[in-house]
Motif scaffolding. Structure first.
Motif, PDB file in Angstrom:
ATOM      1  N   VAL A   7       1.105  -1.052  -0.185  1.00 15.19           N
ATOM      2  CA  VAL A   7       0.333   0.308  -0.347  1.00 15.19           C
ATOM      3  C   VAL A   7       0.978   1.280  -0.030  1.00 15.19           C
ATOM      4  O   VAL A   7       2.282   0.992   0.870  1.00 15.19           O
ATOM      5  CB  VAL A   7      -0.899  -0.162   1.316  1.00 15.19           C
ATOM      6  N   TYR A   8      -0.071   2.309  -0.589  1.00 10.21           N
ATOM      7  CA  TYR A   8       1.372   3.616  -0.569  1.00 10.21           C
ATOM      8  C   TYR A   8       0.885   5.286   0.356  1.00 10.21           C
ATOM      9  O   TYR A   8      -1.229   4.519   0.158  1.00 10.21           O
ATOM     10  CB  TYR A   8       0.892   4.029  -1.748  1.00 10.21           C
ATOM     11  N   LYS A   9       1.081   5.323   0.387  1.00 11.21           N
ATOM     12  CA  LYS A   9       0.222   7.307   0.231  1.00 11.21           C
ATOM     13  C   LYS A   9       1.551   8.563   0.545  1.00 11.21           C
ATOM     14  O   LYS A   9       2.383   8.000   0.402  1.00 11.21           O
ATOM     15  CB  LYS A   9      -0.255   7.272   1.964  1.00 11.21           C
ATOM     16  N   ARG A  10       0.605   9.342   0.037  1.00 12.00           N
ATOM     17  CA  ARG A  10       1.394  10.722   0.034  1.00 12.00           C
ATOM     18  C   ARG A  10       1.292  11.017   1.913  1.00 12.00           C
ATOM     19  O   ARG A  10       0.671  11.693   2.060  1.00 12.00           O
ATOM     20  CB  ARG A  10       1.284  11.593  -0.992  1.00 12.00           C
ATOM     21  N   LEU A  16       5.805   9.963  -2.188  1.00  8.21           N
ATOM     22  CA  LEU A  16       5.137   9.316  -2.001  1.00  8.21           C
ATOM     23  C   LEU A  16       6.248   7.880  -0.578  1.00  8.21           C
ATOM     24  O   LEU A  16       7.191   7.438  -1.170  1.00  8.21           O
ATOM     25  CB  LEU A  16       4.855   8.143  -3.122  1.00  8.21           C
ATOM     26  N   GLN A  17       4.729   7.811   0.109  1.00  5.27           N
ATOM     27  CA  GLN A  17       5.609   6.076   1.146  1.00  5.27           C
ATOM     28  C   GLN A  17       4.475   5.419   1.297  1.00  5.27           C
ATOM     29  O   GLN A  17       3.727   4.863   0.292  1.00  5.27           O
ATOM     30  CB  GLN A  17       4.855   7.018   2.598  1.00  5.27           C
ATOM     31  N   PHE A  18       5.702   3.936   0.833  1.00  9.51           N
ATOM     32  CA  PHE A  18       4.692   3.146   0.942  1.00  9.51           C
ATOM     33  C   PHE A  18       4.998   1.874   2.169  1.00  9.51           C
ATOM     34  O   PHE A  18       5.511   2.066   3.051  1.00  9.51           O
ATOM     35  CB  PHE A  18       5.524   1.932  -0.435  1.00  9.51           C
ATOM     36  N   ARG A  19       4.235   0.379   2.218  1.00  5.48           N
ATOM     37  CA  ARG A  19       3.839  -0.194   3.252  1.00  5.48           C
ATOM     38  C   ARG A  19       4.122  -1.434   3.097  1.00  5.48           C
ATOM     39  O   ARG A  19       3.283  -1.687   1.648  1.00  5.48           O
ATOM     40  CB  ARG A  19       3.372   0.390   3.995  1.00  5.48           C
ATOM     41  N   GLU A  20       4.603  -2.661   3.452  1.00  2.00           N
ATOM     42  CA  GLU A  20       3.723  -3.730   2.887  1.00  2.00           C
ATOM     43  C   GLU A  20       4.392  -5.137   3.619  1.00  2.00           C
ATOM     44  O   GLU A  20       5.335  -4.802   4.291  1.00  2.00           O
ATOM     45  CB  GLU A  20       4.596  -4.615   1.384  1.00  2.00           C
ATOM     46  N   ALA A  21       3.903  -6.144   3.549  1.00  4.33           N
ATOM     47  CA  ALA A  21       3.438  -6.956   4.420  1.00  4.33           C
ATOM     48  C   ALA A  21       3.363  -8.564   3.933  1.00  4.33           C
ATOM     49  O   ALA A  21       2.868  -8.432   3.157  1.00  4.33           O
ATOM     50  CB  ALA A  21       2.751  -6.949   6.031  1.00  4.33           C
ATOM     51  N   TRP A  22       4.378  -9.533   4.169  1.00  6.74           N
ATOM     52  CA  TRP A  22       4.362 -10.764   3.684  1.00  6.74           C
ATOM     53  C   TRP A  22       4.584 -11.414   5.026  1.00  6.74           C
ATOM     54  O   TRP A  22       5.510 -11.069   5.712  1.00  6.74           O
ATOM     55  CB  TRP A  22       4.623 -10.692   2.389  1.00  6.74           C
ATOM     56  N   PHE A  23       3.498 -12.943   4.652  1.00  6.42           N
ATOM     57  CA  PHE A  23       4.404 -14.444   5.596  1.00  6.42           C
ATOM     58  C   PHE A  23       5.428 -14.926   4.501  1.00  6.42           C
ATOM     59  O   PHE A  23       5.216 -15.267   3.941  1.00  6.42           O
ATOM     60  CB  PHE A  23       3.481 -15.026   5.840  1.00  6.42           C
ATOM     61  N   ASP A  24       6.615 -14.848   5.695  1.00  5.66           N
ATOM     62  CA  ASP A  24       7.694 -16.140   4.946  1.00  5.66           C
ATOM     63  C   ASP A  24       7.495 -17.104   5.768  1.00  5.66           C
ATOM     64  O   ASP A  24       7.914 -17.551   6.639  1.00  5.66           O
ATOM     65  CB  ASP A  24       8.707 -15.353   5.380  1.00  5.66           C
ATOM     66  N   GLU A  25       6.966 -17.860   4.445  1.00  4.17           N
ATOM     67  CA  GLU A  25       7.033 -19.484   5.208  1.00  4.17           C
ATOM     68  C   GLU A  25       8.353 -20.494   6.079  1.00  4.17           C
ATOM     69  O   GLU A  25       8.057 -21.278   6.641  1.00  4.17           O
ATOM     70  CB  GLU A  25       5.868 -21.054   4.610  1.00  4.17           C
ATOM     71  N   ASP A  26       9.266 -20.239   4.944  1.00  2.32           N
ATOM     72  CA  ASP A  26      10.119 -20.436   5.314  1.00  2.32           C
ATOM     73  C   ASP A  26      11.063 -20.211   6.639  1.00  2.32           C
ATOM     74  O   ASP A  26      12.048 -21.158   7.609  1.00  2.32           O
ATOM     75  CB  ASP A  26      11.957 -20.886   3.867  1.00  2.32           C
ATOM     76  N   TYR A  27      10.580 -18.897   6.774  1.00  5.19           N
ATOM     77  CA  TYR A  27      11.552 -18.533   8.229  1.00  5.19           C
ATOM     78  C   TYR A  27      10.349 -18.744   9.432  1.00  5.19           C
ATOM     79  O   TYR A  27      10.728 -17.671  10.401  1.00  5.19           O
ATOM     80  CB  TYR A  27      11.972 -17.031   7.849  1.00  5.19           C
ATOM     81  N   SER A  28       8.597 -19.180   9.504  1.00  5.70           N
ATOM     82  CA  SER A  28       7.652 -18.505   9.782  1.00  5.70           C
ATOM     83  C   SER A  28       7.721 -17.135  10.726  1.00  5.70           C
ATOM     84  O   SER A  28       8.123 -16.644  11.768  1.00  5.70           O
ATOM     85  CB  SER A  28       7.999 -19.701  10.982  1.00  5.70           C
ATOM     86  N   CYS A  65      -3.429   0.448   8.560  1.00  8.27           N
ATOM     87  CA  CYS A  65      -2.586   0.665   7.112  1.00  8.27           C
ATOM     88  C   CYS A  65      -3.784   1.815   6.517  1.00  8.27           C
ATOM     89  O   CYS A  65      -3.618   2.608   6.050  1.00  8.27           O
ATOM     90  CB  CYS A  65      -2.427   0.073   5.647  1.00  8.27           C
ATOM     91  N   ALA A  66      -4.927   1.179   6.485  1.00 17.78           N
ATOM     92  CA  ALA A  66      -6.516   1.473   5.703  1.00 17.78           C
ATOM     93  C   ALA A  66      -6.693   3.007   6.919  1.00 17.78           C
ATOM     94  O   ALA A  66      -6.797   3.430   6.742  1.00 17.78           O
ATOM     95  CB  ALA A  66      -7.548   1.123   6.006  1.00 17.78           C
ATOM     96  N   GLU A  67      -6.313   3.118   8.069  1.00 18.83           N
ATOM     97  CA  GLU A  67      -6.399   3.335   9.479  1.00 18.83           C
ATOM     98  C   GLU A  67      -5.012   5.008   9.353  1.00 18.83           C
ATOM     99  O   GLU A  67      -5.781   6.375   9.518  1.00 18.83           O
ATOM    100  CB  GLU A  67      -6.216   3.141  10.971  1.00 18.83           C
ATOM    101  N   ASP A  68      -4.046   4.107   8.576  1.00 24.40           N
ATOM    102  CA  ASP A  68      -3.413   5.828   8.853  1.00 24.40           C
ATOM    103  C   ASP A  68      -3.379   6.585   6.965  1.00 24.40           C
ATOM    104  O   ASP A  68      -2.105   7.083   6.961  1.00 24.40           O
ATOM    105  CB  ASP A  68      -1.511   4.342   8.625  1.00 24.40           C
ATOM    106  N   GLY A  69      -4.035   6.007   6.241  1.00 19.77           N
ATOM    107  CA  GLY A  69      -4.440   6.270   4.764  1.00 19.77           C
ATOM    108  C   GLY A  69      -3.855   5.638   3.736  1.00 19.77           C
ATOM    109  O   GLY A  69      -3.446   6.341   2.903  1.00 19.77           O
ATOM    110  N   TYR A  70      -3.364   4.875   4.060  1.00 15.83           N
ATOM    111  CA  TYR A  70      -2.843   3.893   3.331  1.00 15.83           C
ATOM    112  C   TYR A  70      -3.655   2.888   1.832  1.00 15.83           C
ATOM    113  O   TYR A  70      -4.561   2.790   2.909  1.00 15.83           O
ATOM    114  CB  TYR A  70      -1.811   2.942   3.617  1.00 15.83           C
TER     115      TYR A  70
END
Length: 186
Positions: A7-10, A16-28, A65-70
């Motif tokens: 996600v992004y926001k100005r 432009l700022q960004f945030r992203e997240a994921w689950f790395d299964e290899d390292y839990s 993220c949604a609360e922060d405007g992303y």
């Protein structure tokens, strides 16, 4: 598991700022990556016991993220940035296929850690290797591609870069060329 949330926001200055997240299964691990688009991001990892816990963290991340405007950046608001190599043969050699893999892998990582988008696909056509990247910021992506290709020693002297709005991929405009050129063609 939903894969990756990006996600992004100005900010107040219009950057432009960004945030992203994921689950790395290899390292839990639940991984969060964030920062200013075009700059090396900051990364936080959290060990999680299972996929269920990771899913709850992903949900909480999306809510925060949604609360922060992303918000997700629709493809229509992004750009095609094409890294192109001139080749000696029409369909490419085994050396060209090696270059394709190395350049693609380097760009995937380099762009992602800077919030600059994704490598969508590669193709060989008419004595050219084209690497299509979907990016939120053309100028920063062009600069990042040049830095990445030069830094990885991937034949920078044969690299051209073109860009167009997502909605009009045929309107590619030249952004970088190793020689004097006025246009960019796939």
């Amino acid at each position: 598991m939903s894969g990756i949330i990006r996600v992004y926001k100005r900010d107040e200055e219009g950057a432009l700022q960004f945030r992203e997240a994921w689950f790395d299964e290899d390292y839990s691990q639940f991984v969060m990556n964030h920062g200013a688009v075009g700059h090396q991001s900051k990364t936080d990892e959290t060990d999680v016991p299972d996929a269920g816990a990771a899913e709850r963290l992903m949900d909480a991340f999306a809510v925060q993220c949604a609360e922060d405007g992303y918000a997700e950046l629709p493809e229509e608001e992004q750009f095609w940035v094409v890294a192109q190599y001139a080749l000696k043969t029409k369909e490419g050699t085994s050396r060209d296929r090696y270059l394709e893999e190395k350049a693609k892998d380097a760009l995937i990582s380099h762009l992602a850690w800077r919030g600059l988008g994704v490598v969508d696909r590669t193709e060989f056509s008419d004595s050219k290797l084209n690497i299509f990247c979907l990016c939120p910021d053309v100028n920063k992506a062009v600069n990042a591609i040049k830095v990445c290709i030069r830094g990885e020693d991937l034949d920078f002297t044969k690299l051209s870069i073109g860009a167009s709005p997502f909605s009009d991929p045929t309107a590619l405009k030249l952004k970088h060329s190793p020689k004097q050129a006025a246009s960019f063609n796939l």
